[in-house]
Design an enzyme around this catalytic site. Structure first.
Site, mmCIF file in Angstrom:
data_model
loop_
_atom_site.group_PDB
_atom_site.id
_atom_site.type_symbol
_atom_site.label_atom_id
_atom_site.label_comp_id
_atom_site.label_asym_id
_atom_site.label_seq_id
_atom_site.Cartn_x
_atom_site.Cartn_y
_atom_site.Cartn_z
ATOM 1 N N GLN A 1 -15.266 -28.257 -20.275
ATOM 2 C CA GLN A 1 -15.635 -28.964 -19.031
ATOM 3 C C GLN A 1 -14.441 -29.668 -18.387
ATOM 4 O O GLN A 1 -14.591 -30.316 -17.361
ATOM 5 C CB GLN A 1 -16.744 -29.990 -19.315
ATOM 6 C CG GLN A 1 -18.039 -29.375 -19.793
ATOM 7 C CD GLN A 1 -18.692 -28.457 -18.766
ATOM 8 O OE1 GLN A 1 -18.428 -28.549 -17.569
ATOM 9 N NE2 GLN A 1 -19.539 -27.560 -19.234
ATOM 10 N N CYS B 1 -27.533 -27.908 -24.531
ATOM 11 C CA CYS B 1 -26.846 -27.609 -25.805
ATOM 12 C C CYS B 1 -26.165 -28.859 -26.356
ATOM 13 O O CYS B 1 -25.063 -28.780 -26.915
ATOM 14 C CB CYS B 1 -25.838 -26.473 -25.660
ATOM 15 S SG CYS B 1 -26.573 -24.927 -25.196
ATOM 16 N N HIS C 1 -21.013 -30.716 -27.545
ATOM 17 C CA HIS C 1 -21.839 -29.524 -27.293
ATOM 18 C C HIS C 1 -22.090 -28.871 -28.661
ATOM 19 O O HIS C 1 -21.262 -28.985 -29.575
ATOM 20 C CB HIS C 1 -21.028 -28.593 -26.391
ATOM 21 C CG HIS C 1 -21.732 -27.363 -25.921
ATOM 22 N ND1 HIS C 1 -21.932 -26.259 -26.723
ATOM 23 C CD2 HIS C 1 -22.260 -27.045 -24.710
ATOM 24 C CE1 HIS C 1 -22.549 -25.320 -26.014
ATOM 25 N NE2 HIS C 1 -22.757 -25.773 -24.796
ATOM 26 N N ASP D 1 -12.194 -29.612 -27.247
ATOM 27 C CA ASP D 1 -13.057 -28.669 -26.530
ATOM 28 C C ASP D 1 -12.910 -28.985 -25.040
ATOM 29 O O ASP D 1 -13.435 -29.990 -24.555
ATOM 30 C CB ASP D 1 -14.494 -28.869 -27.026
ATOM 31 C CG ASP D 1 -15.519 -28.132 -26.168
ATOM 32 O OD1 ASP D 1 -15.135 -27.563 -25.126
ATOM 33 O OD2 ASP D 1 -16.707 -28.144 -26.532
ATOM 34 N N LYS E 1 -16.414 -20.800 -16.562
ATOM 35 C CA LYS E 1 -16.651 -22.134 -15.992
ATOM 36 C C LYS E 1 -15.552 -22.510 -14.999
ATOM 37 O O LYS E 1 -15.547 -23.602 -14.453
ATOM 38 C CB LYS E 1 -16.729 -23.180 -17.111
ATOM 39 C CG LYS E 1 -17.930 -22.979 -18.043
ATOM 40 C CD LYS E 1 -18.030 -24.090 -19.022
ATOM 41 C CE LYS E 1 -18.949 -23.768 -20.177
ATOM 42 N NZ LYS E 1 -20.376 -23.820 -19.828
HETATM 43 C C1 PLP Z 1 -18.374 -28.906 -23.607
HETATM 44 C C2 PLP Z 1 -18.724 -27.473 -23.874
HETATM 45 N N1 PLP Z 1 -18.283 -26.888 -24.995
HETATM 46 C C3 PLP Z 1 -18.542 -25.608 -25.278
HETATM 47 C C4 PLP Z 1 -19.312 -24.838 -24.440
HETATM 48 C C5 PLP Z 1 -19.580 -23.414 -24.787
HETATM 49 O O1 PLP Z 1 -18.963 -22.574 -23.869
HETATM 50 P P1 PLP Z 1 -19.199 -20.998 -23.924
HETATM 51 O O2 PLP Z 1 -20.709 -20.808 -23.917
HETATM 52 O O3 PLP Z 1 -18.549 -20.488 -22.684
HETATM 53 O O4 PLP Z 1 -18.574 -20.501 -25.170
HETATM 54 C C6 PLP Z 1 -19.812 -25.403 -23.272
HETATM 55 C C7 PLP Z 1 -20.701 -24.629 -22.375
HETATM 56 O O5 PLP Z 1 -21.507 -25.172 -21.661
HETATM 57 C C8 PLP Z 1 -19.519 -26.750 -22.982
HETATM 58 O O6 PLP Z 1 -19.961 -27.335 -21.864
#
Ligand code: PLP
Length: 419
Positions: free
Chosen positions: A216, A377, A136, A213, A239
């Site tokens: 998900q 993203c 992401h 990270d 999430k």
């Molecule tokens: C794999 C992953 N990393 C990071 C993020 C960023 O999360 P946040 O916008 O809650 O900071 C997301 C959000 O969709 C994501 O799916």
């Protein structure tokens, strides 16, 4: 110390329980475009059950005050509830100590904190940071900013046509300049679950710290950061049935202690003079200013709720949904699933021949079906599959096979409209 996990796995999710679970989510009773809402955008943000909403209302009506600052009743109550939420997160992740849990605004801020607090001190000119082609933007851009500032270099683990990391190529990227590995546990665009435990062990054998990270992963499977042995783990409350504005950075205590603070201000200090500031101990060192108290307590309630259902049950049920959807959608002529990893979370990215994903999303919205369309993203993933965007349905434990049937009917309607 091994923490006893609190998950109640006694009652699997199925015909007998799903209606009760769905009744916990008031928003699932909405009508959209005159049809019952079918909410399949859970990877972007999940919905909030009544017990979490009630907890937030109770906090605001009976418990709110600033924390860590006063001796009055409300301040002590809010402080103890905020710190209790930290302990819930500790148990949720099976972290060794609650001081290893830092509250942040979300995954994005957690990764930025590591980039500033660790990266700027320990990564320098010519050093290499390994990322994957599945990331992401939240796990790309901060490292790119660091690389630009320091003259460091990003190396990228490629993926195959199923959207799986190429492990031989991953291993070949390591050399004496490798300083950091930052990796998504589960890909938001494709659903790929990467073998992060093995990859972490490989990196550690070369002395390289690892950030995962988990945005998900956290809502969908039982986690154990001691077993994964990662150095940092990041996720977002919104999430996983919690509020927006709250997330978590887990970090091993000995690393957090060596890192520089991310922001300066109140609460993160022990003493301040105009000559010198002495920083507070962890986790306070990384929580400058008034934190999102209500959101942290809401996240604690979301963890209680998920534990009540059982993360193992959630993973099993969502996998059934994924298999059901994969069977149906892969059998549809003119529809291509993007992301077919053997080990996959309940994310279904697809494209329909001759139809732009935004049109797919708009037409499905007319049926009350909420999916995501766009690059999610994760533009490098889109580039890898040579598409500008995909349509993405992402499932949660409150979704049903009937809803997947509605999605399939909706896709047929899209195809008819464009035929
Ligand atoms: C794999 C992953 N990393 C990071 C993020 C960023 O999360 P946040 O916008 O809650 O900071 C997301 C959000 O969709 C994501 O799916």
């Amino acid at each position: 110390m091994k923490i006893e996990r609190v998950n109640n796995e006694r009652t699997p999710i199925g015909k007998a329980t799903i209606d009760k679970i769905r009744a916990d989510f008031p928003i699932l009773g909405l009508q959209v475009s005159g049809k019952p809402l079918v909410y399949l955008d859970n990877a972007a943000s999940s919905q909030m059950p009544q017990p979490v909403i009630d907890r937030i209302v109770r906090y605001q009506t009976e418990e709110h005050s600033n924390i860590h600052r006063a001796v009055h009743y409300l301040s002590e109550l809010a402080t103890s509830e905020y710190e209790a939420a930290r302990v819930k997160v500790q148990h949720f992740l099976n972290a060794k100590e609650s001081r290893e849990i830092i509250f942040t605004r979300g995954t994005t801020e957690a990764i930025n904190l590591v980039m500033h607090g660790y990266g700027r001190s320990f990564i320098g000119k010519g050093d290499e940071i390994i990322l994957s082609a599945l990331e992401h933007h939240a796990n790309i851009v901060p490292w790119q900013m660091l690389a630009q500032e320091k003259g460091a270099v990003l190396r990228v683990i490629p993926i195959n046509d199923d959207g799986e990391l190429l492990i031989d190529e991953f291993e070949a990227l390591f050399n004496e300049k490798t300083r950091f590995l930052a990796l998504s546990h589960v890909s938001n665009a494709l659903g790929t679950i990467s073998p992060v435990k093995k990859m972490t062990a490989f990196a550690h054998r070369r002395g390289v710290p690892v950030l995962l990270d988990g945005a998900q992963a956290a809502p969908h499977q039982l986690l154990d950061v001691q077993d994964l042995d990662c150095d940092f783990y990041a996720f977002s409350g919104h999430k996983m049935c919690g509020p927006t504005g709250i997330g978590v950075l887990y970090g091993k205590a000995q690393l957090l202690e060596r890192m520089q603070p991310y922001q300066g201000g109140g609460d993160m200090i022990l003493s301040v003079t105009f000559k010198k500031t002495v920083y507070n101990v962890i986790p306070a060192k990384f929580e400058a200013g008034t934190p999102p108290i209500m959101a942290a307590i809401g996240l604690g309630a979301a963890i209680d709720y998920l534990n009540g259902i059982g993360l193992g049950n959630i993973a099993t049920y969502e996998h059934e949904l994924l298999e059901y959807a994969t069977g149906k959608i892969s059998a549809m002529p003119g529809v291509r699933i993007i992301g077919t990893a053997a080990n996959k979370a309940a994310v279904m990215s697809f494209e329909i021949d001759g139809v732009h994903p935004h049109d797919v999303g708009t037409i499905l919205n007319g049926d009350g079906i909420a999916i995501r369309t766009g690059h999610h993203c994760a533009q490098p993933v889109m580039d890898r599959f040579n598409v500008p965007a995909t349509a993405r349905a992402s499932f949660a434990f409150y979704n049903t096979k009937q809803e997947i049937d509605k999605l399939v009917d909706g896709i047929r309607r899209v195809q008819e409209m464009f035929s």
